[in-house]
Design a protein around this motif. Structure first.
Motif, PDB file in Angstrom:
ATOM      1  N   ASP A 188       0.822  -1.215   0.000  1.00 23.90           N
ATOM      2  CA  ASP A 188       0.000   0.000   0.000  1.00 23.90           C
ATOM      3  C   ASP A 188       0.852   1.260   0.000  1.00 23.90           C
ATOM      4  O   ASP A 188       0.327   2.372  -0.086  1.00 23.90           O
ATOM      5  CB  ASP A 188      -0.991   0.006   1.178  1.00 23.90           C
ATOM      6  N   SER A 196      -1.772   4.139   1.877  1.00 22.72           N
ATOM      7  CA  SER A 196      -1.886   3.670   3.260  1.00 22.72           C
ATOM      8  C   SER A 196      -3.255   4.035   3.827  1.00 22.72           C
ATOM      9  O   SER A 196      -3.757   5.140   3.616  1.00 22.72           O
ATOM     10  CB  SER A 196      -0.792   4.296   4.116  1.00 22.72           C
ATOM     11  N   GLY A 197      -3.854   3.109   4.548  1.00 19.20           N
ATOM     12  CA  GLY A 197      -5.157   3.350   5.158  1.00 19.20           C
ATOM     13  C   GLY A 197      -6.322   3.160   4.214  1.00 19.20           C
ATOM     14  O   GLY A 197      -7.466   3.460   4.570  1.00 19.20           O
ATOM     15  N   SER A 245      -7.658   0.455   3.300  1.00 20.72           N
ATOM     16  CA  SER A 245      -8.427  -0.723   3.712  1.00 20.72           C
ATOM     17  C   SER A 245      -8.804  -1.559   2.489  1.00 20.72           C
ATOM     18  O   SER A 245      -8.029  -1.646   1.541  1.00 20.72           O
ATOM     19  CB  SER A 245      -9.654  -0.289   4.518  1.00 20.72           C
ATOM     20  N   THR A 269      -6.342   1.220  -5.551  1.00 19.24           N
ATOM     21  CA  THR A 269      -6.047   0.807  -4.182  1.00 19.24           C
ATOM     22  C   THR A 269      -5.260  -0.502  -4.170  1.00 19.24           C
ATOM     23  O   THR A 269      -5.165  -1.188  -5.196  1.00 19.24           O
ATOM     24  CB  THR A 269      -7.353   0.597  -3.407  1.00 19.24           C
ATOM     25  N   ASN A 296       5.503  -3.376   4.590  1.00 21.84           N
ATOM     26  CA  ASN A 296       4.942  -2.088   4.964  1.00 21.84           C
ATOM     27  C   ASN A 296       5.882  -1.321   5.883  1.00 21.84           C
ATOM     28  O   ASN A 296       6.556  -1.890   6.734  1.00 21.84           O
ATOM     29  CB  ASN A 296       3.610  -2.283   5.690  1.00 21.84           C
ATOM     30  N   ASN A 310       1.295  -3.027  11.599  1.00 13.32           N
ATOM     31  CA  ASN A 310      -0.113  -3.326  11.322  1.00 13.32           C
ATOM     32  C   ASN A 310      -0.565  -4.355  12.349  1.00 13.32           C
ATOM     33  O   ASN A 310      -0.694  -5.540  12.050  1.00 13.32           O
ATOM     34  CB  ASN A 310      -0.291  -3.841   9.897  1.00 13.32           C
ATOM     35  N   ASP A 339      -5.158  -1.798  13.758  1.00 14.67           N
ATOM     36  CA  ASP A 339      -4.590  -1.332  12.481  1.00 14.67           C
ATOM     37  C   ASP A 339      -5.060  -2.177  11.312  1.00 14.67           C
ATOM     38  O   ASP A 339      -5.172  -1.684  10.179  1.00 14.67           O
ATOM     39  CB  ASP A 339      -3.056  -1.399  12.510  1.00 14.67           C
ATOM     40  N   TYR A 387      -7.874  -0.967   8.993  1.00 13.89           N
ATOM     41  CA  TYR A 387      -7.631   0.154   8.085  1.00 13.89           C
ATOM     42  C   TYR A 387      -6.527  -0.126   7.075  1.00 13.89           C
ATOM     43  O   TYR A 387      -6.428   0.538   6.046  1.00 13.89           O
ATOM     44  CB  TYR A 387      -7.234   1.399   8.896  1.00 13.89           C
ATOM     45  N   SER A 388      -5.684  -1.078   7.351  1.00 14.01           N
ATOM     46  CA  SER A 388      -4.448  -1.286   6.606  1.00 14.01           C
ATOM     47  C   SER A 388      -4.660  -1.686   5.151  1.00 14.01           C
ATOM     48  O   SER A 388      -5.329  -2.681   4.849  1.00 14.01           O
ATOM     49  CB  SER A 388      -3.607  -2.367   7.304  1.00 14.01           C
ATOM     50  N   ALA A 425      -2.542   6.962  15.672  1.00 13.55           N
ATOM     51  CA  ALA A 425      -3.169   5.826  16.348  1.00 13.55           C
ATOM     52  C   ALA A 425      -2.846   5.873  17.834  1.00 13.55           C
ATOM     53  O   ALA A 425      -1.790   6.367  18.247  1.00 13.55           O
ATOM     54  CB  ALA A 425      -2.667   4.523  15.744  1.00 13.55           C
TER      55      ALA A 425
END
Length: 246
Positions: free
Chosen positions: A8, A39-40, A42, A66, A91, A95, A99, A102-103, A203
């Motif tokens: 990501d 990132s994020g 999902s 994505t 990454n 994660n 996490d 959303y990862s 976070a």
């Protein structure tokens, strides 16, 4: 062995380069990753526009979508075979715990799993990572283990590696997901046009980091390997909700 690699952080990220190089000693590697940092993201799929697939000078393919798009496009449209494994990463950052919801790193592996392919998400637990070689070596060893002794059904593994040189890793622990405190508040700022904007806060710290969790394993120098599943059904509430609706 044919391995699909994604991430990501984008096709240009040092983590995916280290991962692809390490896995190339195990099998045939194809890289399909986002054209920019997602990132994020999902498990989001792009459904409101077409996707493009391009090839970079280093041989990696990149998609204007994505991480989930990348794996879905590769498996269902680009490749004329089903990969033996999907590996996402490495990454830049943990994660663990919440996490994983959303990862984008975990999402890329999840898409492979949903498409029937054994999949692994690999993350380096560091905020200022410069050396991804230890995490890439861990991924290589997991791929080699799968090659020697494959699972009888697809699995989804979430792997977090402490940011230490490979010889300093203390081993591997199979863990459950821990849980974080709630995130820090959003950060408000002003643009040059005097418009108010908001940045999502960092976070929170680990609330559930006891023995057996991914947080605990990494904090003690171990590689954390957490088997994940997709069924979100809260089976314990089926009876109470049925009674409530009766």
């Amino acid at each position: 062995m044919r391995i699909l690699v994604s991430n990501d952080d984008g096709y240009f990220a040092p983590g995916i380069a280290a991962l692809a190089e390490a896995l190339a000693t195990v099998g045939e590697v194809t890289v399909v990753a986002p054209e920019r940092d997602r990132s994020g993201a999902s498990n989001s799929l792009t459904l409101d526009r077409p996707l493009s697939l391009r090839k970079a000078a280093n041989g990696f393919h990149f998609v204007n979508g994505t991480p989930t798009d990348c794996v879905h496009l590769a498996v269902t449209g680009m490749l004329d075979y089903l990969p033996d494994m999907v590996v996402s990463g490495v990454n830049h950052g943990a994660n663990m715990g919440d996490d994983t919801i959303y990862s984008g790193t975990v999402a890329a592996a999840t898409e492979g799993f949903l498409l029937g392919v054994p999949s692994i998400a690999v993350s380096l637990v560091s905020k200022a990572a410069t050396d991804f070689s230890a995490a890439a070596q861990v991924a290589k060893e997991l791929a080699e283990r799968f090659l020697r002794s494959p699972f009888k059904r697809p699995v989804l593994l979430n792997v977090n590696v402490p940011d230490v040189p490979y010889p300093q890793l203390r081993g591997t622990r199979v863990t459950r997901l821990g849980k974080r405190h709630k995130a820090e508040p959003v950060i408000k700022s002003l643009t040059p046009r005097n418009e108010t904007v908001y940045w999502v806060g960092a976070a929170g710290g680990a609330a559930d980091a006891g023995e057996g969790t991914d947080f605990n394993a990494v904090a003690n120098g171990y590689v954390s390997v957490t088997p994940l599943q997709i069924d979100l059904t809260h089976t314990g509430l089926i009876g109470p909700v049925a009674e409530w609706l009766a």
